[in-house]
Design a protein around this motif. Structure first.
Motif, PDB file in Angstrom:
ATOM      1  N   LEU A   1      10.456  -1.570 -13.407  1.00 31.87           N
ATOM      2  CA  LEU A   1       9.664  -2.337 -14.371  1.00 31.87           C
ATOM      3  C   LEU A   1       9.602  -1.631 -15.723  1.00 31.87           C
ATOM      4  CD1 LEU A   1       6.782  -3.711 -12.144  1.00 31.87           C
ATOM      5  CD2 LEU A   1       8.785  -4.917 -13.023  1.00 31.87           C
ATOM      6  N   ASN A   2       9.578  -0.308 -15.714  1.00 36.60           N
ATOM      7  CA  ASN A   2       9.620   0.433 -16.979  1.00 36.60           C
ATOM      8  C   ASN A   2      10.891   0.105 -17.751  1.00 36.60           C
ATOM      9  OD1 ASN A   2       7.155   1.695 -16.653  1.00 36.60           O
ATOM     10  ND2 ASN A   2       8.031   3.514 -15.702  1.00 36.60           N
ATOM     11  N   TYR A   3      12.000   0.003 -17.039  1.00 36.77           N
ATOM     12  CA  TYR A   3      13.264  -0.355 -17.686  1.00 36.77           C
ATOM     13  C   TYR A   3      13.185  -1.765 -18.276  1.00 36.77           C
ATOM     14  CZ  TYR A   3      18.067  -1.773 -18.380  1.00 36.77           C
ATOM     15  OH  TYR A   3      19.219  -2.258 -18.938  1.00 36.77           O
ATOM     16  N   VAL A   4      12.639  -2.701 -17.513  1.00 35.89           N
ATOM     17  CA  VAL A   4      12.522  -4.086 -17.996  1.00 35.89           C
ATOM     18  C   VAL A   4      11.663  -4.128 -19.257  1.00 35.89           C
ATOM     19  CG1 VAL A   4      11.613  -6.379 -17.445  1.00 35.89           C
ATOM     20  CG2 VAL A   4      12.909  -5.110 -15.723  1.00 35.89           C
ATOM     21  N   VAL A   5      10.545  -3.427 -19.243  1.00 35.94           N
ATOM     22  CA  VAL A   5       9.662  -3.394 -20.415  1.00 35.94           C
ATOM     23  C   VAL A   5      10.388  -2.761 -21.599  1.00 35.94           C
ATOM     24  CG1 VAL A   5       7.554  -2.353 -21.349  1.00 35.94           C
ATOM     25  CG2 VAL A   5       7.521  -3.444 -19.098  1.00 35.94           C
ATOM     26  N   LEU A   6      11.114  -1.686 -21.357  1.00 35.70           N
ATOM     27  CA  LEU A   6      11.864  -1.031 -22.428  1.00 35.70           C
ATOM     28  C   LEU A   6      12.867  -1.991 -23.059  1.00 35.70           C
ATOM     29  CD1 LEU A   6      12.612   1.561 -24.007  1.00 35.70           C
ATOM     30  CD2 LEU A   6      14.262   2.034 -22.185  1.00 35.70           C
ATOM     31  N   VAL A   7      13.573  -2.729 -22.233  1.00 34.18           N
ATOM     32  CA  VAL A   7      14.553  -3.692 -22.750  1.00 34.18           C
ATOM     33  C   VAL A   7      13.852  -4.763 -23.583  1.00 34.18           C
ATOM     34  CG1 VAL A   7      16.162  -5.525 -22.079  1.00 34.18           C
ATOM     35  CG2 VAL A   7      16.276  -3.295 -20.961  1.00 34.18           C
TER      36      VAL A   7
ATOM     37  N   ARG B   1       0.809  -1.219   0.000  1.00 31.64           N
ATOM     38  CA  ARG B   1       0.000   0.000   0.000  1.00 31.64           C
ATOM     39  C   ARG B   1       0.846   1.275   0.000  1.00 31.64           C
ATOM     40  NH1 ARG B   1      -2.883  -3.092  -1.809  1.00 31.64           N
ATOM     41  NH2 ARG B   1      -4.646  -4.088  -0.837  1.00 31.64           N
ATOM     42  N   SER B   2       2.148   1.133  -0.023  1.00 37.34           N
ATOM     43  CA  SER B   2       3.023   2.305   0.025  1.00 37.34           C
ATOM     44  C   SER B   2       3.345   2.808  -1.379  1.00 37.34           C
ATOM     45  CB  SER B   2       4.325   1.967   0.747  1.00 37.34           C
ATOM     46  OG  SER B   2       5.264   3.007   0.555  1.00 37.34           O
ATOM     47  N   TRP B   3       3.044   4.078  -1.598  1.00 36.08           N
ATOM     48  CA  TRP B   3       3.353   4.695  -2.885  1.00 36.08           C
ATOM     49  C   TRP B   3       4.861   4.691  -3.137  1.00 36.08           C
ATOM     50  CZ3 TRP B   3       2.066   5.677  -7.533  1.00 36.08           C
ATOM     51  CH2 TRP B   3       2.763   6.609  -8.279  1.00 36.08           C
ATOM     52  N   ASN B   4       5.660   4.888  -2.100  1.00 33.29           N
ATOM     53  CA  ASN B   4       7.121   4.911  -2.260  1.00 33.29           C
ATOM     54  C   ASN B   4       7.638   3.609  -2.856  1.00 33.29           C
ATOM     55  OD1 ASN B   4       7.447   7.475  -1.243  1.00 33.29           O
ATOM     56  ND2 ASN B   4       7.733   6.776   0.852  1.00 33.29           N
ATOM     57  N   VAL B   5       7.130   2.506  -2.365  1.00 36.32           N
ATOM     58  CA  VAL B   5       7.563   1.199  -2.871  1.00 36.32           C
ATOM     59  C   VAL B   5       7.105   1.027  -4.317  1.00 36.32           C
ATOM     60  CG1 VAL B   5       7.385  -1.297  -2.557  1.00 36.32           C
ATOM     61  CG2 VAL B   5       7.557   0.196  -0.552  1.00 36.32           C
ATOM     62  N   TRP B   6       5.858   1.373  -4.582  1.00 41.74           N
ATOM     63  CA  TRP B   6       5.320   1.227  -5.938  1.00 41.74           C
ATOM     64  C   TRP B   6       6.059   2.115  -6.936  1.00 41.74           C
ATOM     65  CZ3 TRP B   6       2.518  -2.239  -8.312  1.00 41.74           C
ATOM     66  CH2 TRP B   6       1.716  -3.093  -7.558  1.00 41.74           C
ATOM     67  N   GLU B   7       6.324   3.341  -6.557  1.00 38.28           N
ATOM     68  CA  GLU B   7       6.989   4.275  -7.471  1.00 38.28           C
ATOM     69  C   GLU B   7       8.371   3.760  -7.873  1.00 38.28           C
ATOM     70  OE1 GLU B   7       7.817   9.026  -7.726  1.00 38.28           O
ATOM     71  OE2 GLU B   7       8.122   8.062  -5.787  1.00 38.28           O
ATOM     72  N   SER B   8       9.121   3.321  -6.897  1.00 36.90           N
ATOM     73  CA  SER B   8      10.456   2.792  -7.173  1.00 36.90           C
ATOM     74  C   SER B   8      10.383   1.545  -8.052  1.00 36.90           C
ATOM     75  CB  SER B   8      11.156   2.464  -5.853  1.00 36.90           C
ATOM     76  OG  SER B   8      12.389   1.845  -6.090  1.00 36.90           O
ATOM     77  N   THR B   9       9.472   0.656  -7.709  1.00 33.49           N
ATOM     78  CA  THR B   9       9.333  -0.593  -8.461  1.00 33.49           C
ATOM     79  C   THR B   9       8.891  -0.326  -9.894  1.00 33.49           C
ATOM     80  OG1 THR B   9       8.797  -1.742  -6.410  1.00 33.49           O
ATOM     81  CG2 THR B   9       8.224  -2.855  -8.466  1.00 33.49           C
ATOM     82  N   MET B  10       7.975   0.610 -10.076  1.00 28.82           N
ATOM     83  CA  MET B  10       7.511   0.922 -11.433  1.00 28.82           C
ATOM     84  C   MET B  10       8.647   1.467 -12.295  1.00 28.82           C
ATOM     85  SD  MET B  10       4.557  -0.235 -11.594  1.00 28.82           S
ATOM     86  CE  MET B  10       4.185   0.317 -13.234  1.00 28.82           C
ATOM     87  N   GLY B  11       9.536   2.224 -11.698  1.00 32.53           N
ATOM     88  CA  GLY B  11      10.696   2.701 -12.449  1.00 32.53           C
ATOM     89  C   GLY B  11      11.536   1.545 -12.968  1.00 32.53           C
TER      90      GLY B  11
END
Length: 141
Positions: A103-109, A91-101
């Motif tokens: 995951l964005n890299y993984v998707v880009l690759v 439920r923490s935005w801090n954890v989600w924000e970091s993780t999404m960054g």
């Protein structure tokens, strides 16, 4: 949870044989922590079992370290991806924000790899067509 401070460059610490070890408590240090594979898996399992045992900073730090170390080829991505299993309960935005960054890299690759594969396939098809046309042009009917 028992905390052990390491002073100086090295310190010998006697650790229990079972369970997991978490370094960089509350992600307060500006460094990455890499564990043995068994410990990474135990930490991921602990997050699935009871992620609230860790502080928000610790959860963010674990995910951040796992993905950053995977990106640098120090950790298998499969282990980093194991840490995503608990996220539906996060439920923490801090954890989600970091993780999404990350995951964005993984998707880009993945997208870049797919594009490169498509380009290679197109080039191969064009070369084959050109070779067939050139060879058939000189053929006697």
């Amino acid at each position: 949870m028992k905390v052990c401070w390491i002073h100086g460059i090295q310190q010998l610490v006697q650790l229990p044989c079972a369970g997991w070890i978490k370094g960089n408590i509350r992600a307060s240090g500006l460094y990455r922590v890499n564990y043995e594979e068994q410990n990474w898996r135990a930490l991921a399992e602990q997050l699935e079992t009871d992620h609230m045992l860790f502080t928000i900073q610790d959860r963010k730090g674990l995910l951040d370290d796992a993905f950053a170390l995977s990106r640098a080829n120090y950790l298998n991505y499969a282990i980093a991806l194991d840490f995503l299993k608990y996220l539906p309960r996060e439920r923490s935005w801090n954890v989600w924000e970091s993780t999404m960054g990350h995951l964005n890299y993984v998707v880009l690759v993945v997208v870049v790899v797919v594009v490169v594969v498509v380009v290679v396939v197109v080039v191969v098809v064009v070369v084959v067509v050109v070779v067939v046309v050139v060879l058939s042009y000189g053929a006697v009917p």
